[in-house]
Design a protein around this motif. Structure first.
Motif, PDB file in Angstrom:
ATOM      1  N   ASP A  45       0.855  -1.188   0.000  1.00 58.78           N
ATOM      2  CA  ASP A  45       0.000   0.000   0.000  1.00 58.78           C
ATOM      3  C   ASP A  45       0.888   1.235   0.000  1.00 58.78           C
ATOM      4  N   TYR A  46       1.692   1.355  -1.053  1.00 60.98           N
ATOM      5  CA  TYR A  46       2.671   2.440  -1.124  1.00 60.98           C
ATOM      6  C   TYR A  46       2.066   3.670  -1.781  1.00 60.98           C
ATOM      7  N   ASP A  47       2.601   4.826  -1.409  1.00 65.57           N
ATOM      8  CA  ASP A  47       2.137   6.087  -1.967  1.00 65.57           C
ATOM      9  C   ASP A  47       3.114   6.681  -2.965  1.00 65.57           C
ATOM     10  N   LEU A  48       4.377   6.208  -2.936  1.00 66.98           N
ATOM     11  CA  LEU A  48       5.391   6.699  -3.868  1.00 66.98           C
ATOM     12  C   LEU A  48       6.538   5.697  -3.896  1.00 66.98           C
ATOM     13  N   ILE A  49       7.213   5.627  -5.058  1.00 60.76           N
ATOM     14  CA  ILE A  49       8.350   4.717  -5.213  1.00 60.76           C
ATOM     15  C   ILE A  49       9.590   5.516  -5.596  1.00 60.76           C
ATOM     16  N   ASP A  97       9.644  11.657 -12.364  1.00 63.07           N
ATOM     17  CA  ASP A  97      10.761  12.573 -12.138  1.00 63.07           C
ATOM     18  C   ASP A  97      12.053  11.771 -12.159  1.00 63.07           C
ATOM     19  N   TYR A  98      13.177  12.483 -12.202  1.00 65.30           N
ATOM     20  CA  TYR A  98      14.495  11.877 -12.337  1.00 65.30           C
ATOM     21  C   TYR A  98      15.449  12.620 -11.418  1.00 65.30           C
ATOM     22  N   ILE A  99      16.038  11.926 -10.449  1.00 65.10           N
ATOM     23  CA  ILE A  99      16.953  12.533  -9.494  1.00 65.10           C
ATOM     24  C   ILE A  99      18.326  11.893  -9.675  1.00 65.10           C
ATOM     25  N   ALA A 100      19.327  12.706  -9.982  1.00 64.80           N
ATOM     26  CA  ALA A 100      20.661  12.191 -10.277  1.00 64.80           C
ATOM     27  C   ALA A 100      21.494  12.047  -9.004  1.00 64.80           C
ATOM     28  N   LYS A 101      22.255  10.970  -8.935  1.00 65.71           N
ATOM     29  CA  LYS A 101      23.219  10.768  -7.853  1.00 65.71           C
ATOM     30  C   LYS A 101      24.526  11.459  -8.226  1.00 65.71           C
ATOM     31  N   ARG A 111      11.235  16.894  -3.380  1.00 67.39           N
ATOM     32  CA  ARG A 111      10.623  16.300  -4.580  1.00 67.39           C
ATOM     33  C   ARG A 111       9.546  15.295  -4.187  1.00 67.39           C
ATOM     34  N   VAL A 112       9.849  14.480  -3.198  1.00 72.25           N
ATOM     35  CA  VAL A 112       8.870  13.494  -2.722  1.00 72.25           C
ATOM     36  C   VAL A 112       7.608  14.205  -2.242  1.00 72.25           C
ATOM     37  N   SER A 114       6.484  17.166  -3.020  1.00 73.01           N
ATOM     38  CA  SER A 114       5.790  17.802  -4.139  1.00 73.01           C
ATOM     39  C   SER A 114       4.964  16.798  -4.933  1.00 73.01           C
ATOM     40  N   HIS A 115       5.546  15.647  -5.240  1.00 78.51           N
ATOM     41  CA  HIS A 115       4.829  14.645  -6.039  1.00 78.51           C
ATOM     42  C   HIS A 115       3.668  14.033  -5.262  1.00 78.51           C
ATOM     43  N   LEU A 116       3.856  13.787  -3.979  1.00 82.60           N
ATOM     44  CA  LEU A 116       2.763  13.253  -3.173  1.00 82.60           C
ATOM     45  C   LEU A 116       1.598  14.238  -3.105  1.00 82.60           C
ATOM     46  N   SER A 117       1.912  15.505  -2.899  1.00 79.30           N
ATOM     47  CA  SER A 117       0.862  16.521  -2.814  1.00 79.30           C
ATOM     48  C   SER A 117       0.091  16.629  -4.118  1.00 79.30           C
ATOM     49  N   ARG A 118       0.801  16.602  -5.229  1.00 79.64           N
ATOM     50  CA  ARG A 118       0.148  16.746  -6.528  1.00 79.64           C
ATOM     51  C   ARG A 118      -0.724  15.536  -6.852  1.00 79.64           C
TER      52      ARG A 118
END
Length: 238
Positions: A45-49, A97-101, A111-112, A114-118
């Protein structure tokens, strides 16, 4: 409390992500074997990966493709692969989205958030289900040729055939449809839809526009609904 799935085989990076997210009030779970991810996502039951690309067992690209075909939740790719082609491929498979190491942990948390809110706003409080607004189907409808966009129920039809859009694609289409005959730059669209400035904005918007065109245009290679205005951006023709 939102639950985040961290898919990362580098233990040091995984612990960094886990610590910062949990300090910020999120529940986390870690998977380090790519072969276990899809089953876990469908059963959990995940909300974001947060998804690394280079994984043992199965690549992040394959995982993203399979997840996106089955469930609509935010997918943020976190990877050392920073070439434009890698970013475009990931976004084209449905990543949000894409987050670089290496990354700034504070930026990752932002970022997490922002995406969850949207996603929560788009889904009316449930990240995994579109709002049940069938009774309002006749309200908030935009008709463009044989394309019907129902802005309240987050549905779209081409003729009688319903078109399935991930939330982000639908929000981009909806924004353009509600602002017809206006040219928006890629950067403007990114800020409007994703909600923040980002160096990869142009590639992200381009990939999402191309995916939308594949679903709504008679000939995606010669689009009539969403037109490219060279040197300026995109315009939806009403």
């Amino acid at each position: 409390m939102s639950k985040i799935l961290i898919v990362e085989d580098d233990n040091e990076i995984a612990m960094l992500e886990k610590d910062y997210l949990e300090i910020s009030g999120y529940e986390t779970e870690l998977i380090q074997d790519g072969c276990k991810v899809v089953d876990a996502v469908l059963a959990g039951d995940y909300d974001l990966i947060l998804l690394d690309l280079m994984l043992p067992g199965s690549s992040g690209y394959d995982i993203c493709r399979e997840i996106r075909d089955k469930i609509d939740i935010p997918i943020l790719m976190v990877t050392a692969k920073t070439e434009s082609i890698d970013k475009i491929r990931g976004l084209g498979l449905g990543a949000d989205d894409y987050i670089a190491k290496p990354f700034d942990p504070a930026e990752l948390v932002a970022r997490v958030k922002s995406h969850l809110s949207r996603y929560e706003r788009l889904a009316g409080g449930d990240l995994k289900k579109k709002p049940a607004l069938d009774t309002l189907a006749q309200q908030g409808t935009i008709q463009i040729g044989n394309l019907k966009i129902m802005t309240l129920s987050y549905k779209a039809y081409r003729g009688e055939q319903e078109i399935k859009f991930p939330n982000r694609e639908f929000e981009l289409l909806k924004f353009l449809a509600m602002n017809p005959d206006i040219v928006f730059s890629k950067e403007q669209l990114f800020v409007k839809i994703w909600g923040y400035d980002y160096v990869g904005a142009s590639a992200t918007v381009m990939v999402h526009i191309n995916r939308i065109r594949e679903k709504i245009e008679e000939d995606p290679s010669n689009p009539k609904i969403i037109e490219t205005v060279w040197g300026a951006g995109y315009r939806l023709n009403a």
